[in-house]
Scaffold this active site. Structure first.
Site, short mmCIF file in Angstrom:
data_model
loop_
_atom_site.label_atom_id
_atom_site.label_comp_id
_atom_site.label_asym_id
_atom_site.label_seq_id
_atom_site.Cartn_x
_atom_site.Cartn_y
_atom_site.Cartn_z
CG ASN A 7 -1.86 1.21 1.27
OD1 ASN A 7 -1.82 2.07 0.60
ND2 ASN A 7 -2.68 1.13 2.12
NE ARG A 91 -6.18 1.76 -0.21
CZ ARG A 91 -6.28 3.00 0.58
NH1 ARG A 91 -5.25 3.24 1.06
NH2 ARG A 91 -7.41 3.46 0.66
CG HIS A 180 -13.05 3.76 3.25
ND1 HIS A 180 -13.84 4.72 3.88
CD2 HIS A 180 -12.04 3.94 3.43
CE1 HIS A 180 -12.93 5.49 4.72
NE2 HIS A 180 -11.88 5.14 4.14
NE ARG A 241 -10.65 13.32 3.03
CZ ARG A 241 -10.59 12.08 3.34
NH1 ARG A 241 -11.36 11.07 3.63
NH2 ARG A 241 -9.26 11.46 2.80
CD GLU A 384 -8.75 -0.88 4.48
OE1 GLU A 384 -9.04 -0.14 3.26
OE2 GLU A 384 -8.23 -0.39 5.24
#
Ligand code: AMP
Length: 397
Positions: A7, A91, A180, A241, A384
Site C-alpha cells: 500500500n 492497493r 474504502h 473533512r 484490507e
C-alpha cells in the site's frame, strides 16, 4: 503460497507478507520518509522485537528493495529468498469505471491506471509508482491491482449520478465512485459468515469509521449505495473533512475570502470536520477527552458526527427497504464503545439495539446486539490487506 501486499503512499509504504495456506501474517511493516531525510523501515514479526533499518531512500524502488531485503534478512527476515513471493497485491485508490474487480497488472492496465490519475491526482500517482518499482525489481512475479472503488461499481445509477448536466458525467466522469471498498467488501463478507447466511440474502449497513469515514449499504452482497462520492470528501463528518455540504457554500466562501480553488480544497479536506468544529484536534480520542473535561465545541463536533452517521444509517435502511445487520469497523468503529453507543442510541425505531454490557471493549470481533434487537449489530475489525491478498490469490492461482 506467499503473497506480498503493498500500500504505497507519496512518501510512505505499508506492506504485509501473508502465507495464504492459513491466511497468516508472516511479517508486516512500514517504510517512512521515502525521498525525504530520515528514511526508516520498521518491520514487525509476531513474537520478535521490531526490526528497524534507518538508511537514505531516494525513491520507491529503493524502498521496495529494502522491504525485500528485510523480508529475506538472515536474522530478522521470514523467507529465504525473493522467489518465495508468489505474487504481489497492490492497493490502488481509483479504478474509475473501468474496474469493478481486481485485475492482473499488465501494460494495458498500467495505461488505464494512468488515465485514472485525473480522478485521483493525490492518491493514484504513488500507487502507480509503487507498482512500477515492484515490476522493475520482480519482473517475473505476477502483480494484481485491488481498487478502493471497485466494490462500489455495482451501485445503481440512481445512487451514483449527480443531478448535474448529464454531459459533465459523460465528458468528465463526474459521478459518485465511493471509496474504502476493500474494507466494506471484507467486513460484509465476514458479517455474512457471522450470521451464517449467504450474503446474497442479506441487507447490511457497514460503518467504516476512522479518520476517513464512510458508510455503505450492501444489498445482496453488492454495494447499493455509499456515502463517499466523486472524492472521499462527500458524506460523513471526518477527522479533517467536512463531508456533505451545500455546494453554494464553496463558491460563497471562495468569493468572500478571495481564495483559490486549491485553498478552498485545503479548507474542506484538511481544516474541517471534527478538527474544524472543535478547534482542538482531528483525533477522536483527543476530542472525546476534551468533551469529558467540559469543552463545548468538542461535544458539538461529536454530536454532529454521530447525528450524521445515524441519518445515513436511516436513509440506507429506507433505500434497501430493510436491514439484517449493522456493522462497525475501522479506528473508531472498532475501538470506541462511546461512538457505537451514541450512534445506536436513537435507532430503536429501526429495530437496532445494542447490549451495553457487551459493548465495552476494543479491537475484536463481537456481536453486541441486545437479545431483543431485531437487527444484528457487529463489531468486525477490518483487514484490507487480507482482502487484497485473497483477491490476488484468486487471480493468480
Ligand atoms: P483509522 O483511520 O481507521 O486508522 O482510524 C484512526 C482514528 O480512530 C483516530 O484518528 C482516532 O480518532 C480513532 N480512534 C482510535 N482508537 C480510538 C479509541 N480508543 N477511542 C476513540 N477513537 C479512537
Amino acid at each position: 503460497m506467499k503473497i506480498l501486499v503493498i500500500n504505497c503512499g507519496s512518501s510512505s509504504l505499508k506492506y504485509q507478507l501473508l502465507d495464504m495456506t492459513n491466511e497468516g501474517v508472516m511479517a508486516k511493516g512500514l517504510v517512512e520518509r521515502i525521498g525525504i531525510e530520515g528514511s526508516k523501515l520498521t518491520q514487525k514479526v509476531e513474537g520478535r522485537d521490531k526490526y528497524i533499518v534507518e538508511k537514505p531512500l531516494a525513491n520507491h524502488q529503493e524502498a521496495i528493495q529494502l522491504v525485500i531485503d528485510a523480508l529475506i534478512d538472515e536474522k530478522n527476515g521470514v523467507i529465504k529468498s525473493m522467489d518465495e513471493i508468489a505474487a504481489v497485491g497492490h492497493r490502488v485508490v481509483h479504478g474509475g469505471e473501468k474496474y469493478a474487480e481486481s485485475v492482473i497488472i499488465d501494460d494495458s492496465v498500467m495505461k488505464a491506471l494512468n488515465e485514472c490519475v485525473k480522478l485521483a491526482p493525490l492518491h493514484n500517482p504513488p500507487n502507480i509508482t509503487g507498482i512500477e518499482a515492484c515490476r522493475a525489481l520482480m519482473p517475473n512475479v505476477p502483480m494484481v491491482a485491488v481498487f478502493d472503488t471497485a466494490f462500489h461499481q455495482t451501485m445503481p445509477k440512481e445512487s451514483y449520478i449527480y443531478a448535474l448536466p448529464y454531459e459533465l458525467y459523460e465528458k468528465y466522469g463526474v459521478r459518485r465512485y465511493g471509496f474504502h471498498g476493500t474494507s466494506h467488501k471484507y467486513v460484509s463478507q465476514e458479517a455474512a459468515k457471522m450470521i451464517g447466511k449467504d450474503i446474497k440474502d442479506l441487507k447490511l449497513v457497514v460503518c467504516h469509521l476512522g479518520n476517513g469515514a464512510s458508510i455503505t449499504a450492501v444489498k445482496n452482497g453488492k454495494s447499493f449505495d455509499t456515502s463517499m462520492g466523486f472524492t472521499p470528501l462527500e458524506g460523513l463528518v471526518m477527522g479533517t473533512r467536512s463531508g456533505d455540504l451545500d455546494p453554494a457554500v464553496v463558491t460563497y466562501l471562495m468569493k468572500q475570502l478571495n481564495i483559490s480553488a486549491d485553498e478552498m480544497d485545503n479548507i474542506l479536506n484538511k481544516k474541517s470536520g471534527i478538527l474544524g468544529i472543535s478547534g482542538v484536534s482531528s483525533d477522536f480520542r483527543d476530542v472525546e477527552d476534551e468533551m469529558n473535561a467540559g469543552h463545548e465545541r468538542c461535544k458539538l463536533a461529536l454530536d454532529i458526527f454521530h447525528y450524521r452517521v445515524r441519518k445515513y444509517i436511516g436513509s440506507y435502511v429506507a433505500a434497501m427497504d430493510g436491514i439484517d445487520a449493522l456493522i462497525f469497523t475501522a479506528g473508531l468503529g472498532e475501538n470506541s464503545p462511546e461512538t457505537r453507543e451514541e450512534v445506536c442510541n436513537g435507532l430503536g425505531a429501526l429495530g437496532i439495539k445494542i447490549e451495553k454490557s457487551k459493548n465495552n471493549f476494543k479491537g475484536r470481533r463481537e456481536d453486541i446486539s441486545a437479545v431483543d434487537s431485531k437487527v444484528k449489530v457487529f463489531v468486525i475489525p477490518t483487514d484490507e490487506e487480507l482482502m487484497i491478498a485473497r483477491d490476488t490469490l484468486n487471480l493468480v492461482k
